[in-house]
Design an enzyme around this catalytic site. Sequence first.
Site, mmCIF file in Angstrom:
data_model
loop_
_atom_site.group_PDB
_atom_site.id
_atom_site.type_symbol
_atom_site.label_atom_id
_atom_site.label_comp_id
_atom_site.label_asym_id
_atom_site.label_seq_id
_atom_site.Cartn_x
_atom_site.Cartn_y
_atom_site.Cartn_z
ATOM 1 C CB THR A 197 -0.903 -0.124 1.252
ATOM 2 O OG1 THR A 197 -1.740 -1.251 1.078
ATOM 3 C CG2 THR A 197 -1.744 1.088 1.540
ATOM 4 C CG ASP B 247 -8.007 -6.029 1.770
ATOM 5 O OD1 ASP B 247 -7.198 -6.940 2.041
ATOM 6 O OD2 ASP B 247 -7.673 -4.835 1.713
ATOM 7 N N GLY C 150 1.388 -1.541 4.705
ATOM 8 C CA GLY C 150 1.746 -2.696 5.547
ATOM 9 C C GLY C 150 0.590 -3.597 5.910
ATOM 10 N N GLY C 151 -0.556 -3.530 5.172
ATOM 11 C CA GLY C 151 -1.670 -4.444 5.454
ATOM 12 C C GLY C 151 -2.057 -4.386 6.918
HETATM 13 N N1 GLY Z 1 -5.324 -3.637 1.147
HETATM 14 C C1 GLY Z 1 -4.793 -3.162 2.356
HETATM 15 C C2 GLY Z 1 -5.769 -2.448 3.212
HETATM 16 O O1 GLY Z 1 -6.715 -1.894 2.707
HETATM 17 O O2 GLY Z 1 -5.641 -2.417 4.405
#
Ligand code: GLY
Length: 564
Positions: free
Chosen positions: A374, A416, A466-467
Amino acid sequence: MLKRSLLASYFLLITLFISAQEKPPYAIPKKFEGSNGAVVSAHPLASQAGLAMLQQGGNAVDAAIATQLALAVVYPGAGNLGGGGFMVAALKDGRTVALDYRESAPGKAFKDMYLDSAGNPITSLSLEGPLASGVPGTVAGLFASLKYAKLPFKKLVAPAILLAEKGFAITQSQARSFNGSKPDFLANNKKNIAFVKNTKWKEGDLLIQPELAATLKRIRNNGADEFYKGITAKLVVAEMKRSNGIMSLDDLKNYEAKERTATRFNYKGYEIIGMPMPSSGGLLLEQMMKMIEKRDIGKMGFQTTEAVQLMIEVERRAYADRGTYMGDADFVTVPVDILRSQKYLEQRMSDYQPGVAGNSKTTKEGFVKESEETTHLSVVDNEGNAVAVTTTLNGGYGSYTVVSGAGFLLNNEMDDFSVKPGAPNMYGAVGKAANAIAPGKRMLSSMTPTIVLKNKQPYIVTGTPGGTTIPTSVFQTLVNLLEFNMTPYEAVYEPKFHHQWLPDEVEIEKGFNEITAQKLGKMGYTLKARGAIGRVELIVITQEAGRKIIAVADNRGDDAAKGY
Ligand code: GLY
């Protein structure tokens, strides 16, 4: 007057062009100290594009828009037109903004769309190719944020067009990344794309993206409608039809960015502002900060066993709540008021025992782990505005599919969602019904663009990719600053750790305090060494001895801080 401003724009574009063609290793400034304005982002050319807007009289929102557009060109792994994001802003007049341009599930999406006939997840479908893509929100978000900006869109998009049309010299890490992703690019594209060439990429090669430049020019000329109803929309749908995608012209036409009410809480006199659902980031940060607030962590000291154990245990509890309760609040009821109440958070910590390792078996529910690719940018201007933006394609290069004729990558954000509520996904993680797929619903995010106010003025502007490690990285950066009195540089560069309930282990970065790690191991925690955690972009503005801006770009990537 007009002539002077035109000359200034021209000069700044020429400067950008010269930097773009420079052979790396070109300057990647990690720090900026000054008093006017600053931009920190994942790429020096994108930070430069934002800075050029500040220098031409634009405000922090102008700079954030130009930086995002430039990132869509120079940082294709996560910068995007085909993804989505969130903007949190603290405006000079005291207003706060929380703009949601997260992707949404296409109209033909349904709960079990990524399951085989036996009910098992087919993970490749939610991760690669057009079926993995949610309806992109970025272009709608950029145009929705224009109302807070000062400069015309054509000026904001000019650096991005230049960088796409004339090309820019790629960095070493980008060359490595393009080479490593070649098989995925080839597998997910039926036509030639700019990121693939016959020979290996090397540092300093020019990446020229003519189709992307043409798309940006159409958007410049025709506005957001071009992306959602015009030629670009048709090219997206044609790409869907070339493969197994389901996104339709109606999905694109109906997409809209949404203004939300920012999350806001008080921590020892600081006002902390963040992003509400469909991001879990703002709420998780509030839960974690509030669970430590009364425990005087500052006295325990940075990376002592006592402090780290406390932070692990609040992370565990917040992430357990995430998996059960959090999702798009336009579709499911998220009990936000309960989850943030002092009574609930005290109860949550009632079984916390210093010196005794906690256990995720006795903590109820799970989570969905997200990809870590991200990108975040932080901006402040000399008018008193501050902007924090985090955007994403989800995985690095998203679905790997480039919209042919339009030159931009589509996201794989559908992953997600909880692809199968209650069952582990490809990361061994589980989620629940609150984040199940439904048409038009936005998938739960961890993105945590955050602004801290001190005496009602922007004091800290931060965020990170960083997810699922995003909220814990922002949490630790704030604790480093507000409790351990670290300098902004230390707050970003010191090693981080991460716990997210499941798997029940503490991930630690290289350089994490070894004695603390040994003591935590003896206490019963499972520790696991891993690569970099997050890439925090931080700006701190102090007023005590006159206004001073300190902007810090993370040293875990090509991130750059620029200002004036
Ligand atoms: N795809 C990462 C987030 O939206 O948290």
